[in-house]
Design a protein around this motif. Structure first.
Motif, short mmCIF file in Angstrom:
data_model
loop_
_atom_site.label_atom_id
_atom_site.label_comp_id
_atom_site.label_asym_id
_atom_site.label_seq_id
_atom_site.Cartn_x
_atom_site.Cartn_y
_atom_site.Cartn_z
N ILE A 71 9.26 -74.13 -8.13
CA ILE A 71 8.87 -75.09 -7.10
C ILE A 71 8.31 -74.40 -5.86
O ILE A 71 7.26 -74.75 -5.35
CB ILE A 71 10.07 -75.99 -6.71
CG1 ILE A 71 10.41 -76.90 -7.89
CG2 ILE A 71 9.77 -76.80 -5.46
CD1 ILE A 71 11.75 -77.60 -7.76
N ASP A 72 9.03 -73.39 -5.36
CA ASP A 72 8.62 -72.78 -4.09
C ASP A 72 7.86 -71.47 -4.24
O ASP A 72 7.39 -70.91 -3.25
CB ASP A 72 9.81 -72.62 -3.14
CG ASP A 72 10.84 -71.61 -3.61
OD1 ASP A 72 10.56 -70.81 -4.51
OD2 ASP A 72 11.95 -71.62 -3.04
N GLY A 73 7.77 -70.94 -5.47
CA GLY A 73 7.02 -69.72 -5.68
C GLY A 73 7.70 -68.47 -5.15
O GLY A 73 7.10 -67.40 -5.11
N GLU A 74 8.95 -68.59 -4.75
CA GLU A 74 9.68 -67.45 -4.20
C GLU A 74 10.58 -66.84 -5.26
O GLU A 74 11.06 -67.50 -6.15
CB GLU A 74 10.53 -67.89 -3.00
CG GLU A 74 9.71 -68.38 -1.83
CD GLU A 74 8.92 -67.28 -1.14
OE1 GLU A 74 9.41 -66.14 -1.09
OE2 GLU A 74 7.82 -67.56 -0.66
N GLY A 75 10.84 -65.54 -5.10
CA GLY A 75 11.76 -64.84 -6.00
C GLY A 75 13.14 -64.86 -5.41
O GLY A 75 13.50 -65.73 -4.62
N GLN A 76 13.92 -63.89 -5.78
CA GLN A 76 15.31 -63.83 -5.32
C GLN A 76 15.40 -63.68 -3.81
O GLN A 76 14.44 -63.34 -3.15
CB GLN A 76 16.04 -62.69 -6.02
CG GLN A 76 15.38 -61.35 -5.79
CD GLN A 76 15.71 -60.35 -6.88
OE1 GLN A 76 15.72 -60.69 -8.04
NE2 GLN A 76 15.95 -59.12 -6.50
N ALA A 77 16.58 -63.94 -3.27
CA ALA A 77 16.78 -63.99 -1.82
C ALA A 77 16.40 -62.69 -1.11
O ALA A 77 15.86 -62.71 -0.01
CB ALA A 77 18.24 -64.35 -1.50
N ASP A 84 7.01 -55.31 -2.30
CA ASP A 84 5.97 -55.92 -1.47
C ASP A 84 5.30 -57.07 -2.23
O ASP A 84 5.58 -57.33 -3.39
CB ASP A 84 4.95 -54.86 -1.03
CG ASP A 84 4.22 -54.20 -2.20
OD1 ASP A 84 4.28 -54.72 -3.34
OD2 ASP A 84 3.58 -53.17 -1.96
N ALA A 85 4.39 -57.75 -1.54
CA ALA A 85 3.72 -58.93 -2.10
C ALA A 85 2.94 -58.60 -3.36
O ALA A 85 2.92 -59.39 -4.31
CB ALA A 85 2.81 -59.56 -1.06
N ARG A 89 3.28 -60.41 -7.04
CA ARG A 89 2.15 -61.05 -7.74
C ARG A 89 2.06 -60.50 -9.17
O ARG A 89 1.87 -61.26 -10.12
CB ARG A 89 0.84 -60.81 -6.99
CG ARG A 89 0.63 -61.77 -5.83
CD ARG A 89 -0.79 -61.69 -5.29
NE ARG A 89 -1.15 -60.35 -4.86
CZ ARG A 89 -0.88 -59.84 -3.66
NH1 ARG A 89 -0.25 -60.57 -2.76
NH2 ARG A 89 -1.25 -58.63 -3.34
N ASP A 90 2.20 -59.18 -9.32
CA ASP A 90 2.16 -58.58 -10.65
C ASP A 90 3.31 -59.09 -11.52
O ASP A 90 3.14 -59.37 -12.71
CB ASP A 90 2.23 -57.05 -10.56
CG ASP A 90 0.97 -56.45 -9.96
OD1 ASP A 90 -0.07 -57.14 -9.91
OD2 ASP A 90 1.04 -55.28 -9.53
N TYR A 91 4.47 -59.20 -10.92
CA TYR A 91 5.66 -59.69 -11.64
C TYR A 91 5.43 -61.12 -12.14
O TYR A 91 5.67 -61.42 -13.31
CB TYR A 91 6.87 -59.62 -10.70
CG TYR A 91 8.13 -60.25 -11.25
CD1 TYR A 91 8.87 -59.61 -12.24
CD2 TYR A 91 8.58 -61.48 -10.77
CE1 TYR A 91 10.03 -60.19 -12.75
CE2 TYR A 91 9.73 -62.05 -11.26
CZ TYR A 91 10.45 -61.40 -12.25
OH TYR A 91 11.59 -61.98 -12.74
N VAL A 92 4.96 -61.98 -11.28
CA VAL A 92 4.70 -63.37 -11.67
C VAL A 92 3.63 -63.41 -12.76
O VAL A 92 3.77 -64.16 -13.74
CB VAL A 92 4.31 -64.23 -10.44
CG1 VAL A 92 3.80 -65.59 -10.87
CG2 VAL A 92 5.49 -64.36 -9.49
N ASP A 93 2.59 -62.61 -12.62
CA ASP A 93 1.54 -62.58 -13.64
C ASP A 93 2.07 -62.15 -15.00
O ASP A 93 1.60 -62.62 -16.03
CB ASP A 93 0.41 -61.64 -13.22
CG ASP A 93 -0.41 -62.18 -12.06
OD1 ASP A 93 -0.31 -63.40 -11.76
OD2 ASP A 93 -1.15 -61.39 -11.43
N ARG A 94 3.07 -61.27 -15.02
CA ARG A 94 3.65 -60.81 -16.28
C ARG A 94 4.56 -61.86 -16.91
O ARG A 94 4.57 -62.02 -18.13
CB ARG A 94 4.48 -59.53 -16.05
CG ARG A 94 3.67 -58.27 -16.01
CD ARG A 94 4.52 -57.00 -16.13
NE ARG A 94 5.89 -57.09 -15.66
CZ ARG A 94 6.30 -56.80 -14.42
NH1 ARG A 94 5.43 -56.41 -13.51
NH2 ARG A 94 7.58 -56.89 -14.09
N ILE A 95 5.34 -62.57 -16.10
CA ILE A 95 6.31 -63.49 -16.69
C ILE A 95 5.78 -64.91 -16.87
O ILE A 95 6.33 -65.68 -17.64
CB ILE A 95 7.63 -63.52 -15.89
CG1 ILE A 95 7.41 -64.09 -14.49
CG2 ILE A 95 8.27 -62.16 -15.84
CD1 ILE A 95 8.70 -64.42 -13.77
#
Length: 104
Positions: A71-77, A84-85, A89-95
């Motif tokens: 929903i919010d596009g954020e990772g862990q706290a 870094d950002a 972005r790379d992490y989200v692109d992989r998963i």
């Protein structure tokens, strides 16, 4: 929908109170049964049930956290302290492809 959520919270609080009372009143080795479990595993103890509930709670909290991340596009706290950002972005692109595979 708001009333449904309020009813769910009321039910959750009642279940928590019942659980707290049960833990206060019974020993961990108190026998119990779970009628909807297979017959060979149906007999158990309060301690085993508590361990199972900790596992279930952690699992479902993890599921809720995944939904929140979607929903919010954020990772862990502490994500900003760890990477870094560009890393995120790379992490989200992989998963993302794996997440999309289970969407339907």
């Amino acid at each position: 929908m708001w009333r449904c959520g309020l009813g769910l919270l009321t039910l959750y609080r009642r279940a928590c109170k019942h659980s707290d009372d049960t833990i206060d009143e019974l020993a961990f080795d108190t026998p119990g049964t779970v009628p909807h479990w297979p017959a060979e595993r149906r007999t158990t103890t309060l301690g085993v049930l508590l361990i199972r509930m900790v596992d279930e709670t952690a699992r479902h909290a993890g599921h809720a956290d995944i939904c929140r991340e979607l929903i919010d596009g954020e990772g862990q706290a502490d994500k900003d302290e760890m990477w870094d950002a560009e890393h995120w972005r790379d992490y989200v692109d992989r998963i993302q492809p794996a997440a999309q595979a289970f969407r339907n």
